[in-house]
Write an enzyme that holds these catalytic residues in place. Structure first.
Site, PDB file in Angstrom:
ATOM      1  N   ARG A   1      10.562  10.461  -0.926  1.00 15.73           N
ATOM      2  CA  ARG A   1       9.421  10.447  -1.832  1.00 15.73           C
ATOM      3  C   ARG A   1       9.394  11.758  -2.604  1.00 15.73           C
ATOM      4  O   ARG A   1       9.723  12.827  -2.067  1.00 15.73           O
ATOM      5  CB  ARG A   1       8.150  10.314  -0.999  1.00 15.73           C
TER       6      ARG A   1
ATOM      7  N   TYR B   1       0.864  -1.176   0.000  1.00 13.76           N
ATOM      8  CA  TYR B   1       0.000   0.000   0.000  1.00 13.76           C
ATOM      9  C   TYR B   1       0.905   1.231   0.000  1.00 13.76           C
ATOM     10  O   TYR B   1       2.131   1.110  -0.029  1.00 13.76           O
ATOM     11  CB  TYR B   1      -0.932  -0.057   1.216  1.00 13.76           C
TER      12      TYR B   1
END
Length: 320
Positions: A183, A176
């Protein structure tokens, strides 16, 4: 004897954290990088002397066979893909080439060159699309609703089929959404923590977002890569969900991030329909009973700890 691991997608968020984990465990680490790649190597610069970079491409099976023959890895982690969902709509064929057919080429290369290697395939919760049950389990039907999810579903089932047909040690981790300071800011979690830090430091004065009610199952990338490694240490290969088992809304994420910097989010955040995601998946949340009971994994970082960690990182980075 020193274990050897080959990582595709080395320069991405997960690849860089996995490389650190494996190096700390005494592995010899090889990374597959496209020769013509202009990839940002920032995430692995600090590891450059410890990793052996090999040239190869998921579009070219002969290059994959050459890399595997040279590295002779004990473990192979396929983390490479075109992984940005909106881009999969504008480049569906390219997404399929890398994210789906690239895995076929890799599996066939392993079968021919190193059939005793243990293989990890990075699946995604996007394979569930609009699931008919929530939370999802390893037995939930795949109903992908975007080209990326379709490509990941193909790769998942090819990995399972090669395991069954050729008795290869193949595992799929259905991850998930997982986040970290590594990021990109195009992803909503980092977009929000970065913007909260910018606004706190006077570098910005507003943040535009899409659907504040959208909910996600978020965990820390470091926790996720530990699960990947743990999966390949088991006696028998199997597939597992890698998730937090909890969901939070974008609104809750915004509130938490702005609380970290002592600001009222409502003074700075506005909703822009342009940022609404097409085919917003419903209630994607993973049941992690199987991986907790089967191999003893669960997230070490809470949602609040992850938000704080990322806001702190962005404050320091923007202040330096």
């Amino acid at each position: 004897m020193t274990k050897k691991a080959l990582i595709t997608g080395l320069t991405g968020q997960d690849g860089s954290y996995l490389a650190e984990l494996l190096l700390n465990k005494g592995y010899q680490v090889f990374g597959l990088v496209r020769r013509s790649s202009s990839s940002n190597l920032e995430r692995i610069n600090h590891l450059s002397g410890d990793i052996q970079i090999l040239s190869g491409d998921l579009l070219d099976q002969s290059s994959l066979m050459d890399v595997i023959a040279e590295a002779q890895p004990d473990e192979i982690y396929n983390l490479a893909s075109q992984s940005y969902v909106p881009l999969s709509w504008t480049q569906p064929a390219l997404t399929a080439e890398y994210t789906a057919l690239g895995v076929s080429r890799l599996l066939e290369s392993i079968r021919r060159c190193k059939p005793d290697a243990k293989f990890y395939q990075a699946s995604s919760s996007e394979v569930f699309g609009q699931p008919d049950e929530s939370p999802q389990t390893e037995l939930t039907a795949f109903r992908p609703r975007n080209p990326y999810g379709v490509a990941k579903a193909y790769a998942h089932w090819m990995t399972v089929n090669y395991r069954q047909k050729y008795n290869l040690y193949n595992c799929c981790g259905i991850t998930y959404t997982h986040e970290s300071p590594r990021r990109g800011t195009e992803f909503v979690f980092r977009k929000i923590t970065h913007a909260a830090a910018q606004i706190k430091l006077g570098l910005a004065n507003e943040l535009k977002l899409g659907n504040l009610d959208a909910r996600r199952d978020w965990c820390y990338a470091k926790d996720a890569v530990y699960a990947m490694w743990l999966m390949l240490q088991q006696e028998q290969p199997d597939d597992y969900l890698i998730a937090s088992g909890e969901t939070y809304s974008v609104k809750e994420l915004v509130e938490c991030a702005f609380n970290c910097v002592g600001l009222n989010w409502q003074d700075y955040v506005s909703v822009d329909p342009a940022f609404y995601r097409a085919d917003e998946p419903v209630q994607l949340v993973g049941c992690i009973d199987k991986i907790k009971i089967g191999i003893g994994w669960q997230p070490q970082y809470s949602f609040n700890q992850l938000v704080e960690l990322m806001v702190d990182y962005d404050l320091k980075k923007l202040s330096s």
